[in-house]
Design a protein around this motif. Structure first.
Motif, mmCIF file in Angstrom:
data_model
loop_
_atom_site.group_PDB
_atom_site.id
_atom_site.type_symbol
_atom_site.label_atom_id
_atom_site.label_comp_id
_atom_site.label_asym_id
_atom_site.label_seq_id
_atom_site.Cartn_x
_atom_site.Cartn_y
_atom_site.Cartn_z
ATOM 1 N N UNK A 16 7.486 -2.177 -5.309
ATOM 2 C CA UNK A 16 8.402 -1.895 -4.203
ATOM 3 C C UNK A 16 7.931 -2.605 -2.940
ATOM 4 N N UNK A 17 6.648 -2.894 -2.879
ATOM 5 C CA UNK A 17 6.077 -3.569 -1.713
ATOM 6 C C UNK A 17 6.053 -5.085 -1.898
ATOM 7 N N UNK A 18 5.684 -5.555 -3.096
ATOM 8 C CA UNK A 18 5.722 -6.983 -3.425
ATOM 9 C C UNK A 18 5.474 -7.136 -4.922
ATOM 10 N N UNK A 19 6.012 -8.214 -5.514
ATOM 11 C CA UNK A 19 5.811 -8.424 -6.958
ATOM 12 C C UNK A 19 4.328 -8.603 -7.293
ATOM 13 N N UNK A 123 -6.200 -12.416 -4.239
ATOM 14 C CA UNK A 123 -5.752 -12.538 -2.854
ATOM 15 C C UNK A 123 -4.428 -11.803 -2.630
ATOM 16 N N UNK A 124 -3.562 -11.769 -3.644
ATOM 17 C CA UNK A 124 -2.277 -11.085 -3.505
ATOM 18 C C UNK A 124 -2.453 -9.589 -3.214
ATOM 19 N N UNK A 125 -3.575 -9.023 -3.630
ATOM 20 C CA UNK A 125 -3.829 -7.599 -3.432
ATOM 21 C C UNK A 125 -4.139 -7.273 -1.971
ATOM 22 N N UNK A 126 -4.696 -8.229 -1.239
ATOM 23 C CA UNK A 126 -5.025 -8.002 0.172
ATOM 24 C C UNK A 126 -3.757 -7.647 0.949
ATOM 25 N N UNK A 127 -2.738 -8.476 0.826
ATOM 26 C CA UNK A 127 -1.485 -8.215 1.528
ATOM 27 C C UNK A 127 -0.775 -6.984 1.004
ATOM 28 N N UNK A 128 -0.833 -6.763 -0.300
ATOM 29 C CA UNK A 128 -0.186 -5.614 -0.915
ATOM 30 C C UNK A 128 -0.743 -4.306 -0.376
ATOM 31 N N UNK A 129 -2.059 -4.208 -0.300
ATOM 32 C CA UNK A 129 -2.688 -2.984 0.216
ATOM 33 C C UNK A 129 -2.286 -2.752 1.669
ATOM 34 N N UNK A 131 0.457 -3.795 3.224
ATOM 35 C CA UNK A 131 1.871 -3.419 3.294
ATOM 36 C C UNK A 131 2.052 -1.969 2.833
ATOM 37 N N UNK A 132 1.395 -1.579 1.747
ATOM 38 C CA UNK A 132 1.508 -0.210 1.241
ATOM 39 C C UNK A 132 0.975 0.796 2.264
ATOM 40 N N UNK A 133 -0.164 0.482 2.865
ATOM 41 C CA UNK A 133 -0.739 1.379 3.873
ATOM 42 C C UNK A 133 0.187 1.482 5.081
ATOM 43 N N UNK A 134 0.729 0.353 5.530
ATOM 44 C CA UNK A 134 1.660 0.364 6.663
ATOM 45 C C UNK A 134 2.903 1.193 6.344
ATOM 46 N N UNK A 135 3.379 1.106 5.117
ATOM 47 C CA UNK A 135 4.548 1.883 4.703
ATOM 48 C C UNK A 135 4.251 3.385 4.805
ATOM 49 N N UNK A 136 3.081 3.800 4.317
ATOM 50 C CA UNK A 136 2.699 5.218 4.396
ATOM 51 C C UNK A 136 2.612 5.677 5.847
ATOM 52 N N UNK A 137 2.049 4.847 6.704
ATOM 53 C CA UNK A 137 1.949 5.194 8.128
ATOM 54 C C UNK A 137 3.333 5.255 8.772
ATOM 55 N N UNK A 138 4.222 4.350 8.355
ATOM 56 C CA UNK A 138 5.583 4.342 8.891
ATOM 57 C C UNK A 138 6.332 5.613 8.469
#
Length: 191
Positions: A16-19, A123-129, A131-138
């Motif tokens: 849901x955050x990125x492929x 490296x793809x996991x860095x951005x994924x984490x 984005x997921x954390x930002x979503x939870x905070x949002x």
């Protein structure tokens, strides 16, 4: 429950955050552990350092803040939510809230150590984490905004519409506490 279904639920949530690449999925699977956790178990206590991140496959949990002599519900977790000591899991500081399981639950667990190792290798996991954390905070910020802007009846109606199943497991006084409604008055908002 079949591990494949549980693993697929984790992957679906992350996507849901990125492929996710197939390579990342293949590396992640052996690092995940399925846990069956009984109602009433505390996953993390205030003051402890969290070494695990959880995905709530089935069940419900609540986050508890301790203010002086009182206890306050600050969040509920539902199926398909990530559970972590907010925000201390990522900073590795001691948690300042407890997380309690409020119904028999199935969780998927990933250690902080394995998450860090995977972030180094993928490296793809860095951005994924992030984005997921930002979503939870949002989600939390959106909830606070809703709670501050709406009347008690509207807060109840909106939360009930979005979390009907939770009302079967959570104590109504805890839901009232989260919504900023007097516990003895929650009954008047029921339909």
């Amino acid at each position: 429950m079949q591990p494949n279904l549980i693993f697929q639920a984790v992957v679906s949530k992350l996507e849901q955050f990125q492929p996710l690449s197939k390579h990342l999925q293949d590396a992640l699977l052996p690092l995940l552990s399925e846990l069956r956790v009984p109602k009433g178990q505390i996953l993390i206590r205030s003051g402890e350092r969290s070494s695990r991140l959880w995905f709530l496959y089935e069940g419900f949990a609540r986050e508890i803040s301790h203010d002086e002599a009182s206890e306050r519900t600050t969040w509920f977790f539902s199926p398909n939510d990530f559970l972590f000591a907010y925000p201390s899991f990522f900073s590795q500081l001691p948690a300042f809230r407890d997380i309690e399981i409020i119904s028999d639950s199935i969780l998927v667990e990933l250690s902080f150590r394995n998450l860090i190792l995977m972030r180094r290798d993928f490296e793809e996991l860095v951005g994924l984490v992030d984005v997921a954390r930002d979503y939870c905070e949002m989600e939390r910020a959106r909830f606070v905004s809703m709670r501050d802007a709406l009347s008690a009846q509207d807060r109840y109606d909106r939360y009930y519409a979005d979390h009907k199943q939770l009302f079967n497991f959570a104590k109504h006084k805890d839901i009232a506490n989260l919504l900023g409604i007097k516990a003895d008055g929650l009954r008047r908002y029921n339909h």
